[in-house]
Write an enzyme that holds these catalytic residues in place. Structure first.
Site, short mmCIF file in Angstrom:
data_model
loop_
_atom_site.label_atom_id
_atom_site.label_comp_id
_atom_site.label_asym_id
_atom_site.label_seq_id
_atom_site.Cartn_x
_atom_site.Cartn_y
_atom_site.Cartn_z
N ASP A 116 9.11 8.79 -6.45
CA ASP A 116 9.89 8.95 -7.68
C ASP A 116 9.08 8.49 -8.88
OD1 ASP A 116 12.06 9.87 -6.25
OD2 ASP A 116 12.99 7.89 -6.10
N ARG A 117 9.45 8.97 -10.05
CA ARG A 117 8.75 8.64 -11.29
C ARG A 117 8.67 7.14 -11.51
NH1 ARG A 117 10.65 7.80 -16.49
NH2 ARG A 117 12.72 8.48 -15.87
#
Length: 180
Positions: A116-117
């Site tokens: 995930d970012r």
């Protein structure tokens, strides 16, 4: 010297989307779209079937007028410690920071898996499609281990949900059950 038989040819056949990805044209999904758009020719004929197989040692493959050949380059393997707020992709339509903003190699590499970012951690990037497929495909049963550090206590009810398999909020995708 080994004779080229029909059986040997069958062993060399690869799906057109995989061949295009191996040549660095596009990802497998994007390659399927190129085929469906009629932009790919095999041995002088436009093809429209994404599942078609080619023999890289014999068949002539052309995309948008450009003849393709498998790259002769070396295999590249990079371990990358992804910082927070970096996108795990090669390009981003919103112009956000991607992993390729931090790595400069001439070969077309791609991440094996995703983070995930907002997540930090180690990612493998490679141009070795066979290894990437083996590591990511569920049929290979490659176990993955993640260590999560939280800023608050993790509720027991969520732990039961996590270990039983759950759906992601953003995509609705079902996540496999895990141990915690």
């Amino acid at each position: 010297m080994k004779k080229r038989t029909a059986e040997n040819r069958e062993e060399r056949l690869v799906r057109i989307n995989r061949y295009l990805a191996m040549c660095g044209v596009a990802s497998r999904r994007a390659s399927d779209q190129l085929v469906e758009a009629g932009r790919v020719m095999i041995n002088g004929s436009i093809i429209m079937e994404p599942g078609l197989k080619v023999d890289p040692s014999v068949d002539e493959v052309i995309v948008d007028g450009r003849m393709l050949a498998l790259p002769e380059g070396k295999k590249v393997y990079i371990l990358f410690n992804k910082p927070k707020n970096v996108i795990t992709t090669n390009s981003d339509e919103k112009n956000r920071d991607t992993i390729l903003n931090y790595i400069s190699v001439k070969e077309r590499i791609y991440p094996v898996g995703r983070l995930d970012r907002k997540t930090t951690g180690v990612l493998l990037l490679t141009n070795d499609g066979n290894l990437a497929h083996k590591l990511m495909h569920p049929s290979s049963n490659v176990k993955k281990e993640y260590i999560a550090v939280l800023d608050k206590k993790f509720p027991h009810t969520l732990l039961l949900q996590l270990t039983g398999g759950m759906r992601l909020k953003d995509t609705g995708e079902k996540v496999s059950p895990c141990q915690a």
